[in-house]
Design a protein around this motif. Sequence first.
Motif, PDB file in Angstrom:
ATOM      1  N   THR A  22       0.854  -1.189   0.000  1.00  0.00           N
ATOM      2  CA  THR A  22       0.000   0.000   0.000  1.00  0.00           C
ATOM      3  C   THR A  22       0.889   1.238   0.000  1.00  0.00           C
ATOM      4  OG1 THR A  22      -0.996  -1.267   1.790  1.00  0.00           O
ATOM      5  CG2 THR A  22      -2.206   0.659   1.029  1.00  0.00           C
ATOM      6  N   TRP A  26       2.625   4.687   0.671  1.00  0.00           N
ATOM      7  CA  TRP A  26       2.808   5.482   1.878  1.00  0.00           C
ATOM      8  C   TRP A  26       2.310   6.891   1.617  1.00  0.00           C
ATOM      9  CZ3 TRP A  26       8.588   3.897   3.020  1.00  0.00           C
ATOM     10  CH2 TRP A  26       8.589   2.577   3.503  1.00  0.00           C
ATOM     11  N   SER A  27       1.504   7.384   2.527  1.00  0.00           N
ATOM     12  CA  SER A  27       0.953   8.714   2.291  1.00  0.00           C
ATOM     13  C   SER A  27       1.887   9.807   2.805  1.00  0.00           C
ATOM     14  CB  SER A  27      -0.429   8.844   2.941  1.00  0.00           C
ATOM     15  OG  SER A  27      -0.303   8.629   4.318  1.00  0.00           O
ATOM     16  N   SER A  28       1.994  10.844   2.046  1.00  0.00           N
ATOM     17  CA  SER A  28       2.818  12.039   2.319  1.00  0.00           C
ATOM     18  C   SER A  28       4.091  11.792   3.128  1.00  0.00           C
ATOM     19  CB  SER A  28       1.984  13.123   3.004  1.00  0.00           C
ATOM     20  OG  SER A  28       1.112  12.565   3.954  1.00  0.00           O
ATOM     21  N   PHE A  54       3.242   4.566   8.630  1.00  0.00           N
ATOM     22  CA  PHE A  54       2.425   4.945   7.481  1.00  0.00           C
ATOM     23  C   PHE A  54       1.023   4.336   7.533  1.00  0.00           C
ATOM     24  CE2 PHE A  54       6.745   5.764   5.883  1.00  0.00           C
ATOM     25  CZ  PHE A  54       6.574   7.103   5.553  1.00  0.00           C
ATOM     26  N   GLY A  91      -2.402   6.360   7.463  1.00  0.00           N
ATOM     27  CA  GLY A  91      -3.179   6.202   6.240  1.00  0.00           C
ATOM     28  C   GLY A  91      -4.630   5.904   6.561  1.00  0.00           C
ATOM     29  N   THR A 125       4.613   0.420  -6.386  1.00  0.00           N
ATOM     30  CA  THR A 125       4.504   0.993  -5.042  1.00  0.00           C
ATOM     31  C   THR A 125       5.740   0.652  -4.226  1.00  0.00           C
ATOM     32  OG1 THR A 125       2.113   0.731  -5.123  1.00  0.00           O
ATOM     33  CG2 THR A 125       3.080   1.055  -2.947  1.00  0.00           C
TER      34      THR A 125
END
Lengths: 207, 65
Positions: free
Chosen positions: A126, A128-130, A203, A207, B39
């Motif tokens: 998945t 990683w956000s910001s 993360f 998330g 990803t």
Amino acid sequence: MAEYMEERNEHSINTKTKSLFDDEFLEQIRRQMLKFATLQLSDAHLAEDVVQEALVGALKNARSFGGRSALKSWVFAILKNKIADALRHKHRVIDASSLLREEDEEQDFADLFNERGFWPRGEHPTAWSSPDESLREGQFWRVFEACLENLPGNQARVFMMREFIEFDSDEICSTLEISVSNLNVMLYRARMRLRECLGNHWFMERG
Amino acid sequence: MLNCREVTRLLSAAQERELTLKERLSLTIHLSWCSGCRTFSKQMQTLHKITRAYVKGKNEGQNNE
């Protein structure tokens, strides 16, 4: 608030090097250096020596630094070189039995992939956000440090030798007397573990 | 054809050495259809960036204990 005050101090005209680099700050930086040097050299005395040398060297020029942040970068740059020298002069052999134990770890990543070596359906990595924002958060660095500390000893050492001391493969292999394929396996595992650890403890929760 | 496990190994190896032409081609092909590995590849880049930032003390005041 305390940090804000520090910032102010750093920029106030009358503050000279003395108050910038007070005992508490130096002690804190020394502890961080020592931890890093001890892991790399796995020799407490040698670590003390290189840290001492690096600090003395950096403080000689303390006046030319604009602030703590600049001093810290400088001090770590010096430390990095001292450790690199120490490593080059003192060949160390990785404990073969601990290498073998870590060898068993292949199984750890087995369930990451299916039997054909692909990501299992529904269990793709998945995103990683910001991540850039994370770098500015204090809590993130505590999580990262904890993840580093959780790496098996040899993996941590090799990983930091590569990423922090910036030795290339050949240098690491000759210093530790390991083969390139051993090194690649260890670096791969270290990265897989760090990725997993950051994913699970940072993360994912955000998330 | 590479599977995802092999791709993750190559993406790690790419940080130590230049990949061969053949490796680069197989990697590009795999990444073109596999979003999971795309990803993963981004995460490897981020991890590299994080470790750089960590010791360079660029995050002074943040990575203090």
